[in-house]
Write an enzyme that holds these catalytic residues in place. Sequence first.
Site, PDB file in Angstrom:
ATOM      1  CE  LYS A 207      35.360   8.926  34.267  1.00 16.68           C
ATOM      2  NZ  LYS A 207      35.445   8.385  32.938  1.00 16.68           N
TER       3      LYS A 207
ATOM      4  CG  ASP B 202      35.396  15.558  33.178  1.00 16.05           C
ATOM      5  OD1 ASP B 202      34.811  16.198  32.297  1.00 16.05           O
ATOM      6  OD2 ASP B 202      36.185  14.640  32.955  1.00 16.05           O
TER       7      ASP B 202
ATOM      8  CG  ASN C  18      35.649  12.688  35.833  1.00 10.95           C
ATOM      9  OD1 ASN C  18      36.719  13.030  35.326  1.00 10.95           O
ATOM     10  ND2 ASN C  18      34.691  12.101  35.149  1.00 10.95           N
TER      11      ASN C  18
ATOM     12  CG  ASP D   5      31.879  10.671  33.482  1.00  8.54           C
ATOM     13  OD1 ASP D   5      31.984   9.434  33.665  1.00  8.54           O
ATOM     14  OD2 ASP D   5      32.722  11.342  32.876  1.00  8.54           O
TER      15      ASP D   5
ATOM     16  CB  THR E 154      33.416   4.600  32.861  1.00  6.78           C
ATOM     17  OG1 THR E 154      34.022   5.811  32.464  1.00  6.78           O
ATOM     18  CG2 THR E 154      34.397   3.466  32.744  1.00  6.78           C
TER      19      THR E 154
HETATM   20  P1  ATP Z   1      37.945  12.732  30.580  1.00  2.00           P
HETATM   21  O1  ATP Z   1      36.787  13.138  29.752  1.00  2.00           O
HETATM   22  O2  ATP Z   1      38.780  11.638  30.006  1.00  2.00           O
HETATM   23  O3  ATP Z   1      37.581  12.507  32.023  1.00  2.00           O
HETATM   24  P2  ATP Z   1      38.737  15.438  30.383  1.00  2.00           P
HETATM   25  O4  ATP Z   1      39.262  15.794  29.034  1.00  2.00           O
HETATM   26  O5  ATP Z   1      37.351  15.801  30.692  1.00  2.00           O
HETATM   27  O6  ATP Z   1      38.968  13.928  30.645  1.00  2.00           O
HETATM   28  P3  ATP Z   1      39.535  16.363  32.957  1.00  2.00           P
HETATM   29  O7  ATP Z   1      39.003  15.139  33.604  1.00  2.00           O
HETATM   30  O8  ATP Z   1      38.834  17.633  33.197  1.00  2.00           O
HETATM   31  O9  ATP Z   1      39.695  16.135  31.402  1.00  2.00           O
HETATM   32  O10 ATP Z   1      41.066  16.571  33.338  1.00  2.00           O
HETATM   33  C1  ATP Z   1      42.041  15.600  33.063  1.00  2.00           C
HETATM   34  C2  ATP Z   1      42.932  15.434  34.283  1.00  2.00           C
HETATM   35  O11 ATP Z   1      43.646  16.653  34.562  1.00  2.00           O
HETATM   36  C3  ATP Z   1      42.181  15.142  35.559  1.00  2.00           C
HETATM   37  O12 ATP Z   1      41.873  13.792  35.683  1.00  2.00           O
HETATM   38  C4  ATP Z   1      43.178  15.654  36.621  1.00  2.00           C
HETATM   39  O13 ATP Z   1      44.224  14.736  36.842  1.00  2.00           O
HETATM   40  C5  ATP Z   1      43.766  16.874  35.947  1.00  2.00           C
HETATM   41  N1  ATP Z   1      42.999  18.082  36.319  1.00  2.00           N
HETATM   42  C6  ATP Z   1      41.911  18.529  35.675  1.00  2.00           C
HETATM   43  N2  ATP Z   1      41.427  19.644  36.248  1.00  2.00           N
HETATM   44  C7  ATP Z   1      42.242  19.918  37.285  1.00  2.00           C
HETATM   45  C8  ATP Z   1      42.258  20.952  38.289  1.00  2.00           C
HETATM   46  N3  ATP Z   1      41.341  21.909  38.297  1.00  2.00           N
HETATM   47  N4  ATP Z   1      43.227  20.918  39.226  1.00  2.00           N
HETATM   48  C9  ATP Z   1      44.158  19.927  39.206  1.00  2.00           C
HETATM   49  N5  ATP Z   1      44.190  18.929  38.290  1.00  2.00           N
HETATM   50  C10 ATP Z   1      43.259  18.908  37.341  1.00  2.00           C
HETATM   51 MG    MG Z   2      37.992  13.547  33.395  1.00  2.00          MG
END
Ligand code: ATP
Ligand code: MG
Length: 278
Positions: free
Chosen positions: A140, A156, A143, A138, A173
């Site tokens: 992209k 992620d 992430n 994944d 995606t």
């Molecule tokens: P998805 O499955 O839709 O990709 P998710 O629920 O897995 O989303 P993440 O991708 O882990 O969530 O986090 C969502 C967003 O939060 C990221 O795209 C980023 O903008 C922000 N984010 C996540 N982790 C961090 C971090 N460690 N430091 C700074 N920003 C972060």
């Molecule tokens: Mg994410």
Amino acid sequence: MASESPKKNWSINDFEIGKPLGKGKFGRVYLARESKSKYIVALKVIFKEQIEKYRLQHQLKREMAIQTSLRHPHVLRLYGWFHDAERIFLILEYAHGGELYGELRRAGYLSEQQAATYIASLTHALAYCHEKHVIHRDIKPENLLLDHEGRLKIADFGWSVQSTNKRHTMCGTLDYLAPEMVENKAHDYAVDNWTLGVLCYEFLYGVPPFEADSQADTFRRIMKVDLTFPSTPHVSTEAKDLILQLLVKDSAKRLPLDKILKHPWIIMNADPNGSFPE
Ligand code: ATP
Ligand code: MG
């Protein structure tokens, strides 16, 4: 924080919560500080109800186990986790620069130096992951996060798998998916190599190579490997050569990770300080 034993029983009371950093499908991420050490982290909050509704308990456990086991300068650290009655909290390394996606959208497209530096960082990180039998699946721009010095961190691991044999599941995606995944055929590590080709293209042109108005058209374009190189922005022949060697339908014929790092475009353009080898 980093030196704390992973056995420590953390709770929300150990943290001061700051501003929201982002929002994903199942989680919200906040800036946070461990009260005692003042160590800055990102705290990802996931509601158990959501996870249970979509039956994702196993996937989340897998994501946590995989990300905890990985230690690489270009892989976002997961320091630990805890939960209360309603929520699960992941204690993550904080990436001050935010999403690479944001930078790409602001700039339109990246310079060859910057693109090559990110591709080299990613290649180092993926080589490390593949060695540990982890396929991310994944990758992209959303992430991929940047630290305070602009160094890339893969985040992620929600769709990643730990595997020694060929996988057979549908996920991710569409734009970044390799033909064998779109077709739902068995696939292996080489799916991440395909994605490197897609990202390299998107970094240099500002749009992913198989973008189309509908999912069905993207699907068809991926299956045909319908690849065109626009005349603007100008992209070097060497960069196109690397992209062409990664976006190959037959997964066995894609350029392997060690050869990406030796490709002339990477050698000429990647900043060695922006991409630490393992
Ligand atoms: P998805 O499955 O839709 O990709 P998710 O629920 O897995 O989303 P993440 O991708 O882990 O969530 O986090 C969502 C967003 O939060 C990221 O795209 C980023 O903008 C922000 N984010 C996540 N982790 C961090 C971090 N460690 N430091 C700074 N920003 C972060
Ligand atoms: Mg994410």
